[in-house]
Write a protein that holds these residues in place. Sequence first.
Motif, PDB file in Angstrom:
ATOM      1  N   LEU A 132       0.798  -1.228   0.000  1.00  0.00           N
ATOM      2  CA  LEU A 132       0.000   0.000   0.000  1.00  0.00           C
ATOM      3  C   LEU A 132       0.833   1.282   0.000  1.00  0.00           C
ATOM      4  CD1 LEU A 132      -2.835  -1.070   2.457  1.00  0.00           C
ATOM      5  CD2 LEU A 132      -2.996  -0.781  -0.037  1.00  0.00           C
ATOM      6  N   THR A 133       2.076   1.197   0.456  1.00  0.00           N
ATOM      7  CA  THR A 133       2.908   2.409   0.485  1.00  0.00           C
ATOM      8  C   THR A 133       3.841   2.521  -0.719  1.00  0.00           C
ATOM      9  OG1 THR A 133       4.581   1.344   1.868  1.00  0.00           O
ATOM     10  CG2 THR A 133       2.843   2.604   2.997  1.00  0.00           C
ATOM     11  N   LEU A 135       3.154   0.741  -4.067  1.00  0.00           N
ATOM     12  CA  LEU A 135       2.487   0.621  -5.366  1.00  0.00           C
ATOM     13  C   LEU A 135       1.807   1.921  -5.829  1.00  0.00           C
ATOM     14  CD1 LEU A 135       2.473  -1.570  -7.438  1.00  0.00           C
ATOM     15  CD2 LEU A 135       0.349  -2.446  -6.469  1.00  0.00           C
ATOM     16  N   PRO A 136       1.024   2.609  -5.000  1.00  0.00           N
ATOM     17  CA  PRO A 136       0.402   3.855  -5.493  1.00  0.00           C
ATOM     18  C   PRO A 136       1.400   4.919  -5.969  1.00  0.00           C
ATOM     19  CG  PRO A 136      -0.758   3.071  -3.559  1.00  0.00           C
ATOM     20  CD  PRO A 136       0.484   2.212  -3.696  1.00  0.00           C
ATOM     21  N   VAL A 139       2.784   3.743  -9.377  1.00  0.00           N
ATOM     22  CA  VAL A 139       1.800   3.868 -10.465  1.00  0.00           C
ATOM     23  C   VAL A 139       1.660   5.329 -10.866  1.00  0.00           C
ATOM     24  CG1 VAL A 139      -0.657   3.610 -11.051  1.00  0.00           C
ATOM     25  CG2 VAL A 139       0.569   1.738  -9.916  1.00  0.00           C
ATOM     26  N   TRP A 140       1.602   6.227  -9.885  1.00  0.00           N
ATOM     27  CA  TRP A 140       1.498   7.661 -10.200  1.00  0.00           C
ATOM     28  C   TRP A 140       2.718   8.115 -10.999  1.00  0.00           C
ATOM     29  CZ3 TRP A 140       3.966  12.256  -9.911  1.00  0.00           C
ATOM     30  CH2 TRP A 140       3.217  13.403 -10.149  1.00  0.00           C
TER      31      TRP A 140
END
Length: 161
Positions: A132-133, A135-136, A139-140
């Motif tokens: 959760l820390t 991957l986002p 991706v951004w």
Amino acid sequence: MPVPQNRLRQALVAWLYAAALVHLFVSLILTWAGDSGLLDGYLQTIEHGFWPDLPPRAAREQQVWWLALFGATLQSYSLYMFALVHLGNRLKTSIAWGWLIAGIVVWAPQDMLISLTAQLWLHLWVDSFALLTLLPPLVWLYRHDRRAATSNLTLRAATNG
């Protein structure tokens, strides 16, 4: 007031550099602190999943060996991670972010399934936190740098044509 995209990019890259350094630090601890007592709580959590009482001495020694081996592997991974973050940052290329995403997408489901099968909830929580820390932001960054590269190609084509 929204954060300008360039500042957000810098903050996300700094976060990923920090994550790579944390991986390196943790990997050094796993490799070299197994017998120091520093990892006893962690080892007991793992051991509790396999033995209701104290594990045999040979089993503890083997766990310390596996942790050291995993730590050495993680050291290598953290350096690769640091290098890809550096390349992605310097070259502003989505390729570096894509490879980091691919590595996480290959690692996470397998690691989480293995942890779940062994009912090692601590591992599952750590894996979830990492997923959760990391991957986002990746991706951004992938989308941002890919969009910027496409815009640059379009602009060059327009000025040359």
